[in-house]
Motif scaffolding. Structure first.
Motif, PDB file in Angstrom:
ATOM      1  N   THR A 141      -6.571  10.640 -13.235  1.00  0.00           N
ATOM      2  CA  THR A 141      -7.205   9.354 -13.540  1.00  0.00           C
ATOM      3  C   THR A 141      -8.099   8.970 -12.362  1.00  0.00           C
ATOM      4  O   THR A 141      -8.014   9.564 -11.292  1.00  0.00           O
ATOM      5  N   MET A 142      -8.927   7.967 -12.537  1.00  0.00           N
ATOM      6  CA  MET A 142      -9.785   7.498 -11.436  1.00  0.00           C
ATOM      7  C   MET A 142      -8.937   7.032 -10.254  1.00  0.00           C
ATOM      8  O   MET A 142      -9.290   7.265  -9.108  1.00  0.00           O
ATOM      9  N   LYS A 143      -7.827   6.386 -10.530  1.00  0.00           N
ATOM     10  CA  LYS A 143      -6.930   5.932  -9.467  1.00  0.00           C
ATOM     11  C   LYS A 143      -6.401   7.126  -8.670  1.00  0.00           C
ATOM     12  O   LYS A 143      -6.378   7.106  -7.440  1.00  0.00           O
ATOM     13  N   GLU A 144      -6.002   8.174  -9.363  1.00  0.00           N
ATOM     14  CA  GLU A 144      -5.500   9.375  -8.694  1.00  0.00           C
ATOM     15  C   GLU A 144      -6.601  10.054  -7.887  1.00  0.00           C
ATOM     16  O   GLU A 144      -6.355  10.503  -6.765  1.00  0.00           O
ATOM     17  N   ILE A 145      -7.793  10.111  -8.435  1.00  0.00           N
ATOM     18  CA  ILE A 145      -8.924  10.722  -7.725  1.00  0.00           C
ATOM     19  C   ILE A 145      -9.241   9.943  -6.451  1.00  0.00           C
ATOM     20  O   ILE A 145      -9.514  10.529  -5.401  1.00  0.00           O
ATOM     21  N   ASN A 146      -9.172   8.619  -6.524  1.00  0.00           N
ATOM     22  CA  ASN A 146      -9.447   7.793  -5.349  1.00  0.00           C
ATOM     23  C   ASN A 146      -8.401   7.968  -4.251  1.00  0.00           C
ATOM     24  O   ASN A 146      -8.722   7.846  -3.069  1.00  0.00           O
ATOM     25  N   TRP A 147      -7.159   8.257  -4.600  1.00  0.00           N
ATOM     26  CA  TRP A 147      -6.080   8.381  -3.624  1.00  0.00           C
ATOM     27  C   TRP A 147      -5.825   9.809  -3.170  1.00  0.00           C
ATOM     28  O   TRP A 147      -5.171  10.024  -2.142  1.00  0.00           O
ATOM     29  N   SER A 185      -9.379  18.663  -9.929  1.00  0.00           N
ATOM     30  CA  SER A 185      -9.006  17.342 -10.432  1.00  0.00           C
ATOM     31  C   SER A 185      -9.374  17.199 -11.915  1.00  0.00           C
ATOM     32  O   SER A 185      -8.679  16.516 -12.663  1.00  0.00           O
ATOM     33  N   TYR A 202      -6.074  10.891   0.524  1.00  0.00           N
ATOM     34  CA  TYR A 202      -5.029  10.423   1.433  1.00  0.00           C
ATOM     35  C   TYR A 202      -3.723  11.179   1.230  1.00  0.00           C
ATOM     36  O   TYR A 202      -2.905  11.270   2.136  1.00  0.00           O
ATOM     37  N   THR A 247       0.829  -1.202   0.000  1.00  0.00           N
ATOM     38  CA  THR A 247       0.000   0.000   0.000  1.00  0.00           C
ATOM     39  C   THR A 247       0.862   1.250   0.000  1.00  0.00           C
ATOM     40  O   THR A 247       0.591   2.196  -0.732  1.00  0.00           O
TER      41      THR A 247
END
Length: 71
Positions: free
Chosen positions: A39-45, A33, A48, A4
């Motif tokens: 990207t969706m991955k970047e938006i999800n992270w 954003s 954090y 992680t």
């Protein structure tokens, strides 16, 4: 846990380099954003990664992001 943290480091580095390349290096130049085309991955992270005192990617009150450059 190690996997992680590796993913987090890689995503943070990608977001930071993307923001710097787009010129978002201060609060005044911060991007949403969508403007940064995360990207969706970047938006999800991003939740954090951004906003903390020691974070390399900062978040403004109106949810715009920037990567300050320290010399």
């Amino acid at each position: 846990m190690e996997a992680t943290s590796g993913i987090l480091f890689a995503v943070e580095a990608g977001i930071r380099s993307k923001l710097i390349a787009l010129g978002a290096t201060s609060k005044e130049k911060a991007l949403t954003s969508q403007e940064a085309q995360f990207t969706m991955k970047e938006i999800n992270w991003i939740g954090y990664i951004a906003g903390g005192m020691g974070a390399k990617v900062k978040k403004t009150k109106d949810r715009r992001f920037y990567a300050p450059i320290y010399y």
